[in-house]
Motif scaffolding. Structure first.
Motif, PDB file in Angstrom:
ATOM      1  N   THR A   1       0.829  -1.209   0.000  1.00  0.00           N
ATOM      2  CA  THR A   1       0.000   0.000   0.000  1.00  0.00           C
ATOM      3  C   THR A   1       0.862   1.257   0.000  1.00  0.00           C
ATOM      4  N   GLU A   2       2.153   1.082   0.302  1.00  0.00           N
ATOM      5  CA  GLU A   2       3.126   2.173   0.213  1.00  0.00           C
ATOM      6  C   GLU A   2       4.384   1.586  -0.412  1.00  0.00           C
ATOM      7  N   PRO A   3       5.251   2.418  -1.019  1.00  0.00           N
ATOM      8  CA  PRO A   3       6.476   1.877  -1.622  1.00  0.00           C
ATOM      9  C   PRO A   3       7.341   1.130  -0.594  1.00  0.00           C
ATOM     10  N   VAL A   4       7.980   0.054  -1.033  1.00  0.00           N
ATOM     11  CA  VAL A   4       8.943  -0.682  -0.215  1.00  0.00           C
ATOM     12  C   VAL A   4      10.316  -0.089  -0.519  1.00  0.00           C
ATOM     13  N   LEU A   5      11.051   0.301   0.518  1.00  0.00           N
ATOM     14  CA  LEU A   5      12.369   0.922   0.316  1.00  0.00           C
ATOM     15  C   LEU A   5      13.465   0.126   1.000  1.00  0.00           C
TER      16      LEU A   5
ATOM     17  N   GLN B   1      13.651  -9.006 -19.935  1.00  0.00           N
ATOM     18  CA  GLN B   1      12.798  -8.071 -19.195  1.00  0.00           C
ATOM     19  C   GLN B   1      12.524  -6.852 -20.069  1.00  0.00           C
ATOM     20  N   GLU B   2      11.297  -6.378 -20.058  1.00  0.00           N
ATOM     21  CA  GLU B   2      11.000  -5.098 -20.700  1.00  0.00           C
ATOM     22  C   GLU B   2       9.750  -4.502 -20.080  1.00  0.00           C
ATOM     23  N   ALA B   3       9.709  -3.182 -20.097  1.00  0.00           N
ATOM     24  CA  ALA B   3       8.558  -2.476 -19.529  1.00  0.00           C
ATOM     25  C   ALA B   3       8.640  -1.021 -19.968  1.00  0.00           C
ATOM     26  N   THR B   4       7.620  -0.268 -19.611  1.00  0.00           N
ATOM     27  CA  THR B   4       7.760   1.184 -19.720  1.00  0.00           C
ATOM     28  C   THR B   4       7.480   1.764 -18.342  1.00  0.00           C
ATOM     29  N   THR B   5       8.011   2.966 -18.120  1.00  0.00           N
ATOM     30  CA  THR B   5       7.847   3.595 -16.809  1.00  0.00           C
ATOM     31  C   THR B   5       6.382   3.900 -16.507  1.00  0.00           C
ATOM     32  N   SER B   6       5.522   3.835 -17.540  1.00  0.00           N
ATOM     33  CA  SER B   6       4.086   4.047 -17.303  1.00  0.00           C
ATOM     34  C   SER B   6       3.494   2.931 -16.440  1.00  0.00           C
ATOM     35  N   GLN B   7       4.201   1.788 -16.378  1.00  0.00           N
ATOM     36  CA  GLN B   7       3.680   0.642 -15.616  1.00  0.00           C
ATOM     37  C   GLN B   7       4.076   0.675 -14.137  1.00  0.00           C
ATOM     38  N   MET B   8       4.822   1.701 -13.733  1.00  0.00           N
ATOM     39  CA  MET B   8       5.205   1.801 -12.316  1.00  0.00           C
ATOM     40  C   MET B   8       3.969   2.047 -11.451  1.00  0.00           C
TER      41      MET B   8
ATOM     42  N   TRP C   1       4.201   3.422  -8.448  1.00  0.00           N
ATOM     43  CA  TRP C   1       4.514   4.790  -8.032  1.00  0.00           C
ATOM     44  C   TRP C   1       5.479   5.367  -9.040  1.00  0.00           C
ATOM     45  N   LYS C   2       5.112   6.501  -9.635  1.00  0.00           N
ATOM     46  CA  LYS C   2       5.925   7.131 -10.656  1.00  0.00           C
ATOM     47  C   LYS C   2       7.140   7.818 -10.019  1.00  0.00           C
TER      48      LYS C   2
END
Ligand code: ZN
Length: 203
Positions: free
Chosen positions: A23-27, A141-148, A150-151
Motif C-alpha cells: 500500500t506504500e512503496p517498499v524501500l 525483461q522489458e517495460a515502460t515507466t508508465s507501468q510503475m 509509483w511514478k
C-alpha cells in the motif's frame, strides 16, 4: 552518496515472486561499496547459488531536498540511467521468511550496476520510457515507466519524507517482471529505448 532502492513497483513482478501488493512503496538501501566499477565483470559471490538480475530505471538526484512535494519533484533530477539490482534471491527468501532485513541479499559488493546517465529532456514523457534487458542477446525483461505503481516524482516525494536526498544520490525505481538467475559467462545488456546503456559480463 547513497543508493535508495524501491521494491515491488511493478504489478507483474509482484505476482511472479508471489508477494503482496504494497500500500506504500517498499524501500531499502545499498551502500556506495555496492557499485560495480565501470567496465568490470560481475563475479558471482560465494555465499549465493541464486543471483538474480533486476533491470531498473535510475534517477540521479542533483539538488538537496527533504519533504519534497510531488509537484516539485522534477526539479530534483535532470538525468536518468539504467541499472541492475543484483539480488541473492536464495538469501532474500530466507530473510523474508524470518522477517529480517534484506541487506545481505541486496547490499553486497558489486550488486549495483549503474549505467551512464542521459538528460531527461531527451524524452517526451518521463512516465512513458521503454527499457529492456537482454541476457545473451535474448530479451528477458522489458517495460515502460508508465507501468510503475509509483511514478518517479511520487517516489522522490515519498523517499524524501524519510531520508534527505543529496546531490549524487541514486534511486533504483524497481524492476518489472522477468527476473531470473545469472550464470557464469552470461552477458547482460541493458537498453533505454533503443540505446545500449550497459553491458555486463558475469564471471
Ligand atoms: Zn530491485
Amino acid at each position: 552518496m547513497k543508493i535508495i532502492c524501491v521494491g515491488r513497483n511493478y504489478t507483474k513482478h509482484i505476482d511472479e515472486l508471489q508477494n503482496e501488493k504494497p500500500t506504500e512503496p517498499v524501500l531499502f538501501c545499498k551502500p556506495d561499496s555496492a557499485v560495480l566499477p565501470k567496465n568490470h565483470p560481475f563475479y558471482i559471490p560465494e555465499f549465493s547459488d541464486e543471483i538474480h538480475y533486476e533491470v531498473e530505471i535510475l534517477v540521479k538526484i542533483n539538488r538537496l531536498g527533504k519533504h519534497i512535494d510531488t509537484s516539485f519533484a522534477n526539479r530534483y533530477y535532470n538525468e536518468i540511467g539504467l541499472g541492475i539490482d543484483f539480488t541473492a534471491r536464495d538469501l532474500q527468501d530466507k530473510l523474508k521468511d524470518k522477517g529480517l532485513p534484506w541487506e545481505k541479499a541486496k547490499a553486497f559488493d558489486n550488486s549495483a550496476v549503474i549505467s551512464k546517465f542521459v538528460p531527461v529532456e531527451q524524452y517526451k514523457n518521463i512516465n512513458n520510457i521503454h527499457f529492456s534487458l537482454y541476457k545473451n542477446d535474448i530479451l528477458v525483461q522489458e517495460a515502460t515507466t508508465s507501468q510503475m505503481l509509483w511514478k518517479i516524482d511520487e517516489l522522490i516525494a515519498y523517499i524524501s519524507t524519510f531520508m534527505t536526498l543529496k546531490i549524487g544520490d541514486i534511486i533504483f525505481t524497481g524492476t518489472p517482471a522477468g527476473v531470473g538467475k545469472v550464470n557464469i559467462n552470461d552477458k547482460l545488456t541493458g537498453k533505454l529505448e533503443n540505446k545500449t546503456m550497459f553491458e555486463v559480463n558475469v564471471k
